[in-house]
Design a protein around this motif. Structure first.
Motif, mmCIF file in Angstrom:
data_model
loop_
_atom_site.group_PDB
_atom_site.id
_atom_site.type_symbol
_atom_site.label_atom_id
_atom_site.label_comp_id
_atom_site.label_asym_id
_atom_site.label_seq_id
_atom_site.Cartn_x
_atom_site.Cartn_y
_atom_site.Cartn_z
ATOM 1 N N LEU A 59 19.870 -6.424 60.521
ATOM 2 C CA LEU A 59 18.339 -7.213 60.495
ATOM 3 C C LEU A 59 18.408 -8.526 61.128
ATOM 4 O O LEU A 59 19.375 -9.064 60.943
ATOM 5 N N VAL A 60 18.584 -8.212 62.861
ATOM 6 C CA VAL A 60 18.973 -9.456 63.670
ATOM 7 C C VAL A 60 17.324 -9.615 64.221
ATOM 8 O O VAL A 60 17.103 -8.905 64.830
ATOM 9 N N GLU A 61 17.223 -11.093 64.021
ATOM 10 C CA GLU A 61 15.885 -11.483 64.790
ATOM 11 C C GLU A 61 15.809 -12.848 65.152
ATOM 12 O O GLU A 61 16.518 -13.689 64.567
ATOM 13 N N ASP A 62 14.622 -13.112 66.142
ATOM 14 C CA ASP A 62 14.592 -14.637 66.406
ATOM 15 C C ASP A 62 15.754 -15.042 66.653
ATOM 16 O O ASP A 62 15.742 -16.348 66.659
ATOM 17 N N CYS A 63 15.848 -14.729 68.187
ATOM 18 C CA CYS A 63 16.988 -14.930 68.869
ATOM 19 C C CYS A 63 17.061 -15.882 70.798
ATOM 20 O O CYS A 63 15.920 -15.165 71.087
ATOM 21 N N ASP A 64 17.735 -16.391 70.856
ATOM 22 C CA ASP A 64 17.835 -16.422 72.708
ATOM 23 C C ASP A 64 16.733 -17.290 72.966
ATOM 24 O O ASP A 64 16.113 -17.839 73.471
ATOM 25 N N TRP A 65 16.266 -18.728 72.307
ATOM 26 C CA TRP A 65 15.379 -19.424 72.383
ATOM 27 C C TRP A 65 15.553 -20.141 73.182
ATOM 28 O O TRP A 65 14.122 -20.934 73.987
ATOM 29 N N ILE A 66 16.826 -20.283 74.021
ATOM 30 C CA ILE A 66 16.789 -21.082 75.537
ATOM 31 C C ILE A 66 16.579 -19.955 76.694
ATOM 32 O O ILE A 66 15.914 -20.502 77.753
ATOM 33 N N ALA A 67 16.286 -18.936 75.916
ATOM 34 C CA ALA A 67 15.605 -17.753 77.275
ATOM 35 C C ALA A 67 16.499 -17.823 78.441
ATOM 36 O O ALA A 67 16.206 -17.871 79.128
ATOM 37 N N ILE A 68 18.032 -17.676 77.860
ATOM 38 C CA ILE A 68 18.135 -17.375 79.149
ATOM 39 C C ILE A 68 19.314 -15.812 78.928
ATOM 40 O O ILE A 68 18.133 -14.805 77.789
ATOM 41 N N ASP A 69 20.774 -15.227 79.310
ATOM 42 C CA ASP A 69 20.938 -13.748 79.227
ATOM 43 C C ASP A 69 21.092 -13.866 77.984
ATOM 44 O O ASP A 69 22.133 -12.753 78.164
#
Length: 202
Positions: A115-125
């Motif tokens: 389970l991998v979730e809640d990522c890329d808080w910085i909103a890049i690629d």
């Protein structure tokens, strides 16, 4: 408030488990908080039943939308890193990242039942899972809640993306896909039986 009642936690190191350049190591049942796990240029290592929360701290990026697919070692915001060949990440929980949850490259690595979730808080690629390389197997995982895409599989060749549940992309951005691939024809990569839903981007 009264500081005597506060619980203050600080990151003391970026890497909690370094398996770089090692082979045939098994890491099982360790809970990492605010410390990442890295398997750069490793061979036949296994990470099983672990959790990695807050793997990537906030970072100032210069090339977040221009990741060089040929050298992910130079990328900014890598999550749990897997390169080399024949490594396995299974039965793990990875979450709460300013960048990727997992960053995979190399040859014939596997991600199973995670389970991998809640990522890329910085909103890049970045994404819960970013993959490049050859022959990787991504199977029976739940990948969800990304500011942009959920699975970025640029330059993935001869891979297998099977039976995954991928959802809740586009929480911040609207130029994306739940799965996102470009500059490539897939080179015999197989994608089948995935449940792909709830892209919040218009």
């Amino acid at each position: 408030g009264n500081p005597d009642t506060f619980n203050i936690e600080a990151r003391v190191r970026l890497i909690g488990c370094n398996l770089n350049n090692l082979s045939n190591i098994v890491v099982r049942g360790i809970q990492f908080k605010a410390a990442n796990v890295t398997l750069r240029n490793s061979e036949n290592c296994v990470v099983d039943e672990c959790s990695v929360r807050f793997p990537v701290p906030f970072f100032a990026f210069k090339n977040g939308f221009n990741r060089d697919a040929t050298n992910p070692e130079l990328w900014e915001g890598n999550g749990v890193e897997i390169s080399g060949k024949g490594n396995v990440i299974k039965n793990c929980y990875i979450a709460h990242s300013w960048g990727d949850g997992l960053t995979v490259w190399g040859i014939n690595n596997r991600l199973e039942n995670c389970l991998v979730e809640d990522c890329d808080w910085i909103a890049i690629d970045s994404a819960p899972l970013s993959v490049t390389g050859t022959g990787h197997v991504i199977k029976n995982n739940t990948l969800r809640n990304g500011a942009r895409s959920i699975l970025v599989h640029r330059h993935l060749a001869q891979g297998k993306i099977l039976n995954n549940d991928m959802s809740a992309s586009g929480i911040i951005c609207d130029d994306l896909g739940l799965t996102y691939s470009f500059y490539t024809n897939g080179d015999k990569t197989e994608m089948a039986y995935n449940l792909v839903h709830d892209n919040y981007s218009p």
